[in-house]
Enzyme design. Structure first.
Site, short mmCIF file in Angstrom:
data_model
loop_
_atom_site.label_atom_id
_atom_site.label_comp_id
_atom_site.label_asym_id
_atom_site.label_seq_id
_atom_site.Cartn_x
_atom_site.Cartn_y
_atom_site.Cartn_z
N ASN A 187 1.64 -0.48 12.32
CA ASN A 187 1.90 0.83 11.71
C ASN A 187 0.63 1.62 11.41
O ASN A 187 0.63 2.53 10.60
CB ASN A 187 2.77 0.67 10.45
CG ASN A 187 2.19 -0.34 9.48
OD1 ASN A 187 1.03 -0.71 9.59
ND2 ASN A 187 2.99 -0.78 8.53
N ARG B 47 -3.73 0.29 -0.93
CA ARG B 47 -2.96 -0.43 -1.94
C ARG B 47 -3.24 0.20 -3.30
O ARG B 47 -4.40 0.51 -3.62
CB ARG B 47 -3.33 -1.92 -1.98
CG ARG B 47 -2.75 -2.74 -0.84
CD ARG B 47 -1.21 -2.83 -0.87
NE ARG B 47 -0.66 -3.55 0.27
CZ ARG B 47 -0.15 -2.99 1.37
NH1 ARG B 47 -0.12 -1.68 1.50
NH2 ARG B 47 0.35 -3.73 2.33
N GLN C 249 5.41 -2.25 -7.26
CA GLN C 249 6.43 -1.59 -6.45
C GLN C 249 7.76 -2.31 -6.58
O GLN C 249 7.77 -3.54 -6.49
CB GLN C 249 5.98 -1.54 -4.98
CG GLN C 249 4.79 -0.64 -4.81
CD GLN C 249 4.40 -0.39 -3.36
OE1 GLN C 249 3.44 0.30 -3.10
NE2 GLN C 249 5.12 -0.93 -2.42
N HIS D 184 6.31 4.31 -1.13
CA HIS D 184 5.59 3.59 -0.07
C HIS D 184 6.36 3.70 1.25
O HIS D 184 7.27 2.92 1.51
CB HIS D 184 5.44 2.13 -0.49
CG HIS D 184 4.50 1.35 0.35
ND1 HIS D 184 4.10 0.07 0.04
CD2 HIS D 184 3.84 1.65 1.50
CE1 HIS D 184 3.27 -0.38 0.95
NE2 HIS D 184 3.11 0.56 1.87
P1 NAD Z 1 -8.14 -3.63 9.23
O1 NAD Z 1 -8.25 -5.09 8.95
O2 NAD Z 1 -8.09 -3.18 10.65
O3 NAD Z 1 -9.33 -2.84 8.52
C1 NAD Z 1 -9.69 -3.05 7.20
C2 NAD Z 1 -11.17 -2.71 7.06
O4 NAD Z 1 -11.50 -2.73 5.66
C3 NAD Z 1 -12.08 -3.72 7.76
O5 NAD Z 1 -12.96 -3.04 8.62
C4 NAD Z 1 -12.80 -4.39 6.62
O6 NAD Z 1 -14.12 -4.80 6.95
C5 NAD Z 1 -12.80 -3.29 5.58
N1 NAD Z 1 -13.03 -3.79 4.22
C6 NAD Z 1 -12.48 -4.87 3.61
N2 NAD Z 1 -12.96 -4.99 2.37
C7 NAD Z 1 -13.84 -3.98 2.18
C8 NAD Z 1 -14.65 -3.59 1.11
N3 NAD Z 1 -14.71 -4.29 -0.04
N4 NAD Z 1 -15.41 -2.48 1.25
C9 NAD Z 1 -15.39 -1.78 2.40
N5 NAD Z 1 -14.64 -2.11 3.46
C10 NAD Z 1 -13.88 -3.20 3.36
O7 NAD Z 1 -6.84 -3.16 8.44
P2 NAD Z 1 -5.97 -1.84 8.69
O8 NAD Z 1 -4.93 -2.11 9.72
O9 NAD Z 1 -6.89 -0.69 8.87
O10 NAD Z 1 -5.21 -1.76 7.29
C11 NAD Z 1 -5.94 -1.62 6.08
C12 NAD Z 1 -5.00 -1.74 4.89
O11 NAD Z 1 -4.14 -0.60 4.84
C13 NAD Z 1 -4.03 -2.92 4.94
O12 NAD Z 1 -4.62 -4.13 4.56
C14 NAD Z 1 -2.96 -2.48 3.99
O13 NAD Z 1 -3.29 -2.84 2.67
C15 NAD Z 1 -2.97 -0.96 4.12
N6 NAD Z 1 -1.77 -0.47 4.84
C16 NAD Z 1 -0.91 0.38 4.19
C17 NAD Z 1 0.24 0.83 4.83
C18 NAD Z 1 1.19 1.78 4.16
O14 NAD Z 1 2.34 1.90 4.59
N7 NAD Z 1 0.77 2.50 3.15
C19 NAD Z 1 0.53 0.38 6.12
C20 NAD Z 1 -0.39 -0.43 6.78
C21 NAD Z 1 -1.54 -0.88 6.12
#
Ligand code: NAD
Length: 399
Positions: free
Chosen positions: A145, A284, A313, A337
């Protein structure tokens, strides 16, 4: 993207080594899914697959495979279906949209649990450190997503910067006073936009912002983007977070929730934001301090906050983020959400859950990109810096 060799996942976690690579398809498994109730909408719209009514479209198939499949939204307290059925379930499917919070305590009691599958992206509702210790594997449908969320982020940035919500509310009220909304409406062009986290979603946000002619795109991430990827969008990395936020007109949060990001945006960091900056968080809720954000919006230090994720949530009715406003009566772009659960996304994550289960039943290797926690160790590099325990590549992926 570098990929490390991952062992097959089926039937591995709490069994002796001799049974680890069995290729005999497993049957008679108890699979528990905690999903949200879709009500009338789910009866009318079968593409709402992530609901208790439509059960990720897995019911008939799992039955035909000889498995027991229990689906419920009832997830709080010791008498909930979640806590009762978890005790002897082998597979747990949960969704970030209605998270069944799998604590260490619950995991310790779930002696038969071997595999947790997140229907979507973001597995912070599971105690991942406990999963490592208990050798419970955690997989998510990586990438399912990310486009949906990136589009929502761009929309949220625009609706804040352009002061859209108060303008629409004015129209619904029957009023027409252009100056009242134009006094706090700006162009995105010429602004500095930065993402905390430049993985799949963060990078897609950067890509989508290029045509807007922003002044600069910045990112903050402990994993630097590959040089060609940063160059493609013209993004500059800033290594100090305070320095990073002090340069941004708009900050978007796109990291997983883990020990290193919980409460990352708090009163102290907010002091370093530009006065009048906008903040968008679809990652989050608990990454931002609820009260510090509300106070910053109320004072006008933040001109607005938008997103779809909440520290609990479903969010309680009196959650301050539902109603907080800036001094001019706008600056709130909060929704439930749903950014990552569009009908398109639901089809992708339902298919993805099925693939993960197929692999598990057949003893085939999983897609390494989907593995957050493997057998006794983190496989993802995105849930904090744990150099000793992880081995996969940067979360960046265009796929
Ligand atoms: P991803 O793993 O591709 O990317 C996450 C990035 O965050 C990575 O590059 C990682 O190095 C970086 N990161 C982690 N900790 C960090 C920190 N302390 N400081 C800086 N950067 C940091 O993940 P993604 O697919 O891009 O998704 C990210 C997050 O988005 C998911 O884990 C989820 O919590 C959230 N999400 C929300 C929805 C929604 O419906 N709202 C849907 C999908 C994902």
């Amino acid at each position: 993207m570098l990929r490390s060799a991952i062992r097959p996942l089926a039937a591995v976690s709490r069994k002796p080594a001799s049974s680890m690579f069995s290729t005999t398809p497993k049957r008679d498994m108890k699979i528990l899914a905690i999903l949200y109730d879709g009500g009338k909408a789910a009866e009318q719209e079968p593409r709402l697959l992530g609901t208790t009514e439509n059960k990720l479209g897995l019911s008939e198939w799992l039955k035909s495979q000889g498995h027991e499949y229990i689906v419920s939204s009832d997830k709080e307290g010791p008498n909930s279906v979640f806590q009762k059925e978890l005790k002897d379930a082998e597979v747990l499917i949960t969704t970030p949209f209605h998270p069944g919070y799998l604590t260490k305590d619950l995991m310790d009691k779930a002696k038969n649990l071997k595999l947790c599958v997140t229907a979507g992206v973001g597995s912070d509702h599971i105690d991942l450190n406990a999963a490592v210790d208990n050798k419970v594997q955690v997989l998510e449908v990586t990438g399912s997503n990310v486009t949906s969320v990136a589009e929502h982020v761009v929309m949220s940035i625009l609706l804040l910067v352009r002061n859209f919500v108060p303008a629409h509310e004015m129209i619904e009220r029957g009023d027409w006073q252009v100056s009242e909304v134009a006094r706090n409406a700006f162009d995105l062009e010429g602004k500095v936009v930065g993402t905390i986290g430049a993985g799949r979603i963060g990078y897609r946000v950067l890509q989508r912002l290029v045509p807007f002619g922003v002044k600069e795109l910045l990112y903050y991430d402990y994993n630097p983007l590959p040089e060609h990827a940063a160059k493609e969008v013209g993004a500059r990395r800033v290594e100090d977070l305070k320095d990073f936020v002090s340069q941004c007109d708009v900050v978007t949060v796109n990291t997983p929730l883990h020990e290193g990001t919980r409460g990352l945006i708090n009163a102290d960091l907010l002091k370093h934001f530009k006065k009048g900056a906008w903040l968008v968080n679809t990652a989050r809720g608990a990454i931002c301090d609820k009260d510090a954000v509300a106070q910053a919006v109320k004072s006008g230090h933040l001109n607005g906050y938008a997103g779809d994720v909440w520290n609990v949530q479903p969010a309680p009715k009196d959650h301050i983020w539902r109603t907080m406003k800036n001094p001019l009566g706008g600056g709130n772009g909060m929704v439930p959400h749903y950014s990552g659960t569009t009908l398109d996304a639901q089809a992708r994550y339902a298919n993805g859950v099925r693939s993960i289960l197929e692999n598990y039943f057949a003893g085939k290797p999983q897609d390494p990109a989907n593995i957050i926690v493997g057998i006794g160790k983190y496989e993802s590099k995105a849930y904090g810096q744990r150099e000793d325990k992880q081995k996969t590549s940067h979360g960046f992926s265009k796929s």
